[in-house]
Design a protein around this motif. Structure first.
Motif, PDB file in Angstrom:
ATOM      1  N   ARG A   1       0.833  -1.194   0.000  1.00 24.37           N
ATOM      2  CA  ARG A   1       0.000   0.000   0.000  1.00 24.37           C
ATOM      3  C   ARG A   1       0.871   1.248   0.000  1.00 24.37           C
ATOM      4  O   ARG A   1       1.860   1.334   0.723  1.00 24.37           O
ATOM      5  N   PRO A   2       0.529   2.250  -0.808  1.00 24.83           N
ATOM      6  CA  PRO A   2       1.325   3.478  -0.814  1.00 24.83           C
ATOM      7  C   PRO A   2       1.350   4.142   0.557  1.00 24.83           C
ATOM      8  O   PRO A   2       0.376   4.073   1.310  1.00 24.83           O
ATOM      9  N   SER A   3       2.448   4.785   0.874  1.00 25.06           N
ATOM     10  CA  SER A   3       2.571   5.512   2.136  1.00 25.06           C
ATOM     11  C   SER A   3       1.881   6.861   1.999  1.00 25.06           C
ATOM     12  O   SER A   3       2.165   7.629   1.080  1.00 25.06           O
ATOM     13  N   ALA A   4       0.954   7.151   2.925  1.00 25.90           N
ATOM     14  CA  ALA A   4       0.217   8.407   2.920  1.00 25.90           C
ATOM     15  C   ALA A   4       0.701   9.306   4.048  1.00 25.90           C
ATOM     16  O   ALA A   4       1.214   8.826   5.068  1.00 25.90           O
ATOM     17  N   GLU A   5       0.545  10.592   3.855  1.00 25.88           N
ATOM     18  CA  GLU A   5       1.025  11.566   4.828  1.00 25.88           C
ATOM     19  C   GLU A   5       0.407  11.374   6.202  1.00 25.88           C
ATOM     20  O   GLU A   5       0.996  11.792   7.218  1.00 25.88           O
ATOM     21  N   THR A   6      -0.759  10.753   6.265  1.00 24.53           N
ATOM     22  CA  THR A   6      -1.433  10.533   7.540  1.00 24.53           C
ATOM     23  C   THR A   6      -0.985   9.247   8.243  1.00 24.53           C
ATOM     24  O   THR A   6      -1.419   8.977   9.371  1.00 24.53           O
ATOM     25  N   ASP A   7      -0.139   8.460   7.600  1.00 24.41           N
ATOM     26  CA  ASP A   7       0.329   7.212   8.210  1.00 24.41           C
ATOM     27  C   ASP A   7       1.222   7.507   9.414  1.00 24.41           C
ATOM     28  O   ASP A   7       1.969   8.498   9.427  1.00 24.41           O
ATOM     29  N   PRO A   8       1.198   6.648  10.425  1.00 24.55           N
ATOM     30  CA  PRO A   8       2.152   6.804  11.522  1.00 24.55           C
ATOM     31  C   PRO A   8       3.573   6.591  11.018  1.00 24.55           C
ATOM     32  O   PRO A   8       3.812   5.788  10.108  1.00 24.55           O
ATOM     33  N   LEU A   9       4.509   7.331  11.583  1.00 22.21           N
ATOM     34  CA  LEU A   9       5.900   7.225  11.151  1.00 22.21           C
ATOM     35  C   LEU A   9       6.563   6.024  11.824  1.00 22.21           C
ATOM     36  O   LEU A   9       6.351   5.755  13.005  1.00 22.21           O
ATOM     37  N   ARG A  10       7.365   5.300  11.033  1.00 23.91           N
ATOM     38  CA  ARG A  10       8.094   4.131  11.529  1.00 23.91           C
ATOM     39  C   ARG A  10       9.537   4.224  11.063  1.00 23.91           C
ATOM     40  O   ARG A  10      10.006   3.357  10.324  1.00 23.91           O
ATOM     41  N   PRO A  11      10.261   5.279  11.453  1.00 22.70           N
ATOM     42  CA  PRO A  11      11.617   5.450  10.938  1.00 22.70           C
ATOM     43  C   PRO A  11      12.545   4.332  11.400  1.00 22.70           C
ATOM     44  O   PRO A  11      12.623   4.034  12.594  1.00 22.70           O
ATOM     45  N   ALA A  12      13.199   3.704  10.442  1.00 21.19           N
ATOM     46  CA  ALA A  12      14.152   2.634  10.739  1.00 21.19           C
ATOM     47  C   ALA A  12      15.546   3.133  10.378  1.00 21.19           C
ATOM     48  O   ALA A  12      15.826   3.423   9.226  1.00 21.19           O
ATOM     49  N   GLY A  13      16.408   3.255  11.350  1.00 16.10           N
ATOM     50  CA  GLY A  13      17.757   3.732  11.079  1.00 16.10           C
ATOM     51  C   GLY A  13      17.928   5.180  11.502  1.00 16.10           C
ATOM     52  O   GLY A  13      16.966   5.954  11.615  1.00 16.10           O
ATOM     53  N   GLY A  14      19.196   5.537  11.709  1.00 14.82           N
ATOM     54  CA  GLY A  14      19.512   6.859  12.227  1.00 14.82           C
ATOM     55  C   GLY A  14      19.132   8.000  11.310  1.00 14.82           C
ATOM     56  O   GLY A  14      18.690   9.061  11.774  1.00 14.82           O
ATOM     57  N   TYR A  15      19.289   7.827  10.006  1.00 17.32           N
ATOM     58  CA  TYR A  15      18.943   8.895   9.073  1.00 17.32           C
ATOM     59  C   TYR A  15      17.455   9.207   9.155  1.00 17.32           C
ATOM     60  O   TYR A  15      17.055  10.370   9.294  1.00 17.32           O
ATOM     61  N   ALA A  16      16.624   8.179   9.064  1.00 15.01           N
ATOM     62  CA  ALA A  16      15.178   8.386   9.115  1.00 15.01           C
ATOM     63  C   ALA A  16      14.761   9.001  10.449  1.00 15.01           C
ATOM     64  O   ALA A  16      13.894   9.884  10.497  1.00 15.01           O
ATOM     65  N   ARG A  17      15.376   8.560  11.537  1.00 13.66           N
ATOM     66  CA  ARG A  17      15.018   9.123  12.845  1.00 13.66           C
ATOM     67  C   ARG A  17      15.396  10.600  12.937  1.00 13.66           C
ATOM     68  O   ARG A  17      14.676  11.401  13.540  1.00 13.66           O
ATOM     69  N   SER A  18      16.508  10.983  12.324  1.00 16.16           N
ATOM     70  CA  SER A  18      16.893  12.396  12.359  1.00 16.16           C
ATOM     71  C   SER A  18      15.916  13.247  11.564  1.00 16.16           C
ATOM     72  O   SER A  18      15.603  14.382  11.949  1.00 16.16           O
ATOM     73  N   LYS A  19      15.404  12.722  10.458  1.00 15.66           N
ATOM     74  CA  LYS A  19      14.422  13.468   9.667  1.00 15.66           C
ATOM     75  C   LYS A  19      13.091  13.578  10.420  1.00 15.66           C
ATOM     76  O   LYS A  19      12.433  14.627  10.387  1.00 15.66           O
ATOM     77  N   ALA A  20      12.698  12.509  11.076  1.00 16.99           N
ATOM     78  CA  ALA A  20      11.469  12.554  11.874  1.00 16.99           C
ATOM     79  C   ALA A  20      11.609  13.548  13.026  1.00 16.99           C
ATOM     80  O   ALA A  20      10.653  14.267  13.360  1.00 16.99           O
ATOM     81  N   ALA A  21      12.786  13.601  13.621  1.00 16.74           N
ATOM     82  CA  ALA A  21      13.013  14.548  14.719  1.00 16.74           C
ATOM     83  C   ALA A  21      12.908  15.980  14.223  1.00 16.74           C
ATOM     84  O   ALA A  21      12.344  16.852  14.910  1.00 16.74           O
TER      85      ALA A  21
END
Length: 299
Positions: free
Chosen positions: A128-148
């Motif tokens: 399923r395509p990722s939608a802006e309303t989906d909960p964030l599930r950042p995996a890895g340091g790069y994704a976590r920094s962007k979520a922060a």
């Protein structure tokens, strides 16, 4: 209007700067690196360059942001595969602290667009395509920094753009298509993480730049992609055809931070700008291949 582009010497930053100049805008490029020699401001009317870090205590930066008509914050620490404490510190500095500095420098009345990443979703779920309303599930340091960094934008009118896999001329050398094109030219096997059937939503950098301009002033989060998944096998086939070579593959395990699939839900994007990027994969890879050859001549 004078637009500031941070990360102007980077991949998408260069494309956006060119698109803004073509549209007749004045641009102040901000980057820790000087512009490539063949893209010097001396030969590009309307472009001013500040070789600076946004975290610098620099009066030139403060003056530029205070007078800007729009700000595009693309600077950051890219790459999902760096590991270790040093990489974590660099990501926090360049993706979180630098982002906070841009938020502080930009007057609240000035349109501000910031680049996040599709990696904050952690990959498509069950196709399923990722939608802006989906909960964030950042995996890895790069994704976590962007979520922060996205969290820091709350309470502020800002356009948060989550680009999916952007490709084309000037793509970073550590990204898959760049690595595969270089390997094909040199007769080396193409290193594939996981299965060639994994998919990516591949977005043309020229269309990405156009979309960023048209998104200016939108308040909220929006995906930037095509809504169509391309298999790694299809991308490899385009590399083989663009380079005129017979390629060999080296399949290696994918690290945990590498999602099996990524796919953008583009409905919000279309509702805002009235269109969705479309990628001619072979034409895109040919452009990237040709630009890399020209770039080696400039280097």
């Amino acid at each position: 209007m004078t637009a500031i582009v941070t990360g102007a010497a980077g991949f998408i930053g260069r494309a956006l700067t060119s698109a803004l100049l073509t549209a007749g805008e004045l641009v102040i490029g901000v980057d820790r690196r000087p512009p490539p020699a063949h893209e010097s401001p001396a030969g590009r009317p309307g472009l001013t360059w500040l070789t600076a870090d946004v975290l610098d205590d620099d009066d030139r930066l403060s003056a530029a942001f205070a007078a800007a008509g729009a700000v595009y914050h693309l600077a950051g620490r890219p790459g999902v595969r760096e590991r270790g404490p040093a990489a974590a510190r660099a990501r926090h500095r360049d993706n979180v602290l630098a982002g906070a500095r841009v938020l502080a420098l930009t007057p609240r009345a000035v349109p501000l667009l910031v680049a996040s990443s599709s990696s904050v979703y952690g990959g498509a779920t069950d196709g399923r395509p990722s939608a802006e309303t989906d909960p964030l599930r950042p995996a890895g340091g790069y994704a976590r920094s962007k979520a922060a960094f996205e969290l820091l934008c709350r309470g502020r009118q800002v356009t948060i753009v989550r680009p999916f896999t952007v490709a084309g001329e000037g793509q970073r050398p550590d990204m898959a298509l760049s690595l595969w094109l270089a390997a094909a030219r040199e007769g080396r096997p193409l290193r594939v993480l996981g299965s060639p059937e994994r998919t990516r939503d591949v977005t043309d950098v020229q269309q990405a730049a156009r979309a960023l301009i048209e998104l200016t002033g939108f308040d909220g989060t929006v995906n930037l992609g095509t809504g169509r998944g391309r298999s790694l096998r299809a991308m490899i086939g385009a590399v083989a055809e663009a380079t005129g070579t017979r390629v060999r593959l080296e399949i290696v395990p994918a690290p945990p931070a590498e999602p099996a699939d990524s796919l953008a839900d583009t409905r919000r994007l279309r509702s805002i700008i009235g269109w969705t990027p479309e990628t001619d994969l072979l034409e895109l890879v040919r452009r990237q291949h040709d630009a890399a050859l020209v770039g080696s001549d400039h280097g």
